[in-house]
Design a protein around this motif. Structure first.
Motif, short mmCIF file in Angstrom:
data_model
loop_
_atom_site.label_atom_id
_atom_site.label_comp_id
_atom_site.label_asym_id
_atom_site.label_seq_id
_atom_site.Cartn_x
_atom_site.Cartn_y
_atom_site.Cartn_z
N GLY A 189 -20.25 -44.79 -54.52
CA GLY A 189 -19.79 -46.17 -54.55
C GLY A 189 -19.69 -46.79 -53.17
O GLY A 189 -19.87 -46.10 -52.15
N GLY A 190 -19.40 -48.08 -53.14
CA GLY A 190 -19.37 -48.80 -51.88
C GLY A 190 -17.98 -49.25 -51.46
O GLY A 190 -17.84 -50.15 -50.61
N ALA A 191 -16.94 -48.65 -52.01
CA ALA A 191 -15.57 -49.05 -51.66
C ALA A 191 -15.25 -48.64 -50.23
O ALA A 191 -15.78 -47.66 -49.70
N PRO B 180 -24.70 -53.49 -52.32
CA PRO B 180 -23.23 -53.42 -52.35
C PRO B 180 -22.66 -52.22 -51.59
O PRO B 180 -21.44 -52.04 -51.58
N TYR B 181 -23.51 -51.42 -50.96
CA TYR B 181 -23.06 -50.14 -50.44
C TYR B 181 -22.96 -50.06 -48.92
O TYR B 181 -22.36 -49.13 -48.39
N THR C 203 -29.69 -42.88 -51.24
CA THR C 203 -29.81 -43.89 -52.29
C THR C 203 -29.39 -43.33 -53.64
O THR C 203 -28.69 -43.99 -54.42
N ALA C 204 -29.81 -42.09 -53.94
CA ALA C 204 -29.45 -41.47 -55.21
C ALA C 204 -27.95 -41.25 -55.32
O ALA C 204 -27.39 -41.26 -56.44
N LEU D 289 -27.05 -56.25 -59.32
CA LEU D 289 -27.07 -56.46 -60.76
C LEU D 289 -26.77 -55.19 -61.53
O LEU D 289 -26.44 -55.24 -62.71
N GLY D 290 -26.92 -54.06 -60.86
CA GLY D 290 -26.66 -52.78 -61.51
C GLY D 290 -27.29 -51.65 -60.71
O GLY D 290 -28.36 -51.82 -60.11
N PRO D 291 -26.63 -50.50 -60.68
CA PRO D 291 -27.14 -49.39 -59.86
C PRO D 291 -28.48 -48.85 -60.32
O PRO D 291 -29.17 -48.16 -59.56
N ALA D 292 -28.90 -49.15 -61.56
CA ALA D 292 -30.19 -48.65 -62.05
C ALA D 292 -31.34 -49.18 -61.21
O ALA D 292 -32.40 -48.53 -61.13
N TRP D 293 -31.14 -50.33 -60.56
CA TRP D 293 -32.20 -50.89 -59.73
C TRP D 293 -32.48 -50.03 -58.50
O TRP D 293 -33.55 -50.16 -57.88
N LEU D 294 -31.56 -49.15 -58.14
CA LEU D 294 -31.81 -48.26 -57.00
C LEU D 294 -32.99 -47.33 -57.24
O LEU D 294 -33.59 -46.82 -56.30
N SER D 295 -33.32 -47.11 -58.52
CA SER D 295 -34.49 -46.28 -58.82
C SER D 295 -35.77 -46.95 -58.31
O SER D 295 -36.74 -46.25 -57.98
#
Length: 224
Positions: free
Chosen positions: A181-183, A123-124, A174-175, A63-69
């Motif tokens: 990115g996950g490309a 996604p990574y 994670t940071a 949903l968004g990279p901010a959730w990795l926090s």
């Protein structure tokens, strides 16, 4: 990721990771400052909840990279609970060696599956790569459990790395996820984190194989 040794009195703990001494001083400082109502079992539960936080953060990162926090915070919570449960029991002299060893390492196995396996639900990293990393870690844990039984040495670190160093590595990874990115890398169908996970997994499996051969060779000269 726990430091609880087997219940046998003759088992020697081997912990030579880089941060071991500093971490021990910190844990010894925290233990007497914890409220009396805090118990080792509560800390074990807190550590597991930290693992759940890690897993949720990775899965919600779609949903968004901010959730990795949330994952990063979960690693901190997991360290606090997982590192302090046995330390608090020893500090208060209320150890239950057989119970603590069984429960702690059972919870650890599930926690590793949640934390590392869930990276493959982000996604990574691919899920199969994440599971290979889980297998590598658990193979090394199995070696530690077997060696504790047959040679009386419970190894908590390999190559100057232990549970705390692993958490820091995962936090750093994670940071960096939103930045890298996950490309896929050059059409390989593997992201940079997939390649990193495969390298780490190969190191873990190689350590398991070499340590197993070394232990077997040592045992071959014994009569038991």
């Amino acid at each position: 990721m726990s430091s609880n040794p087997p219940p046998a009195a003759t088992t020697v703990r081997i912990q030579q990771n880089i941060l071991a001494r500093g971490e021990r001083r910190l844990l010894n400082w925290i233990c007497p400052r914890l409220p009396g109502w805090v118990t080792p079992d509560q800390l074990t539960t807190l550590g597991f909840l930290g693992a759940v936080m890690v897993a949720m953060g990775y899965m919600l990162s779609w949903l968004g990279p901010a959730w990795l926090s949330l994952s990063i915070a979960g690693y901190v919570v997991h360290w606090f609970g997982d590192s302090l449960d046995g330390s608090l029991a020893r500090w208060r002299r209320i150890e239950r060696p057989s119970y603590g060893y069984f429960v702690d390492h059972s919870v650890d196995g599930l926690a590793i599956f949640l934390m590392v396996g869930s990276i493959g639900l982000s996604p990574y990293m691919r899920f199969d790569v994440a599971l290979i990393a889980v297998i590598g870690y658990l193979l090394l844990a199995i070696h530690s459990f077997l060696a504790a039984k047959v040679v009386g040495e419970f190894r908590l670190s390999y190559m100057a790395g232990g549970p705390t160093e692993l958490r820091l590595m995962l936090i750093a990874m994670t940071a960096s996820m939103p930045i890298i990115g996950g490309a896929d890398v050059n059409g390989t169908n593997f992201s940079p984190f997939d390649l990193f996970g495969l390298v780490v997994s190969s190191i873990l499996v190689t350590l398991f194989v070499t340590q197993s051969f070394a232990t077997a060779r040592s045992l071959a000269h014994r009569r038991d």
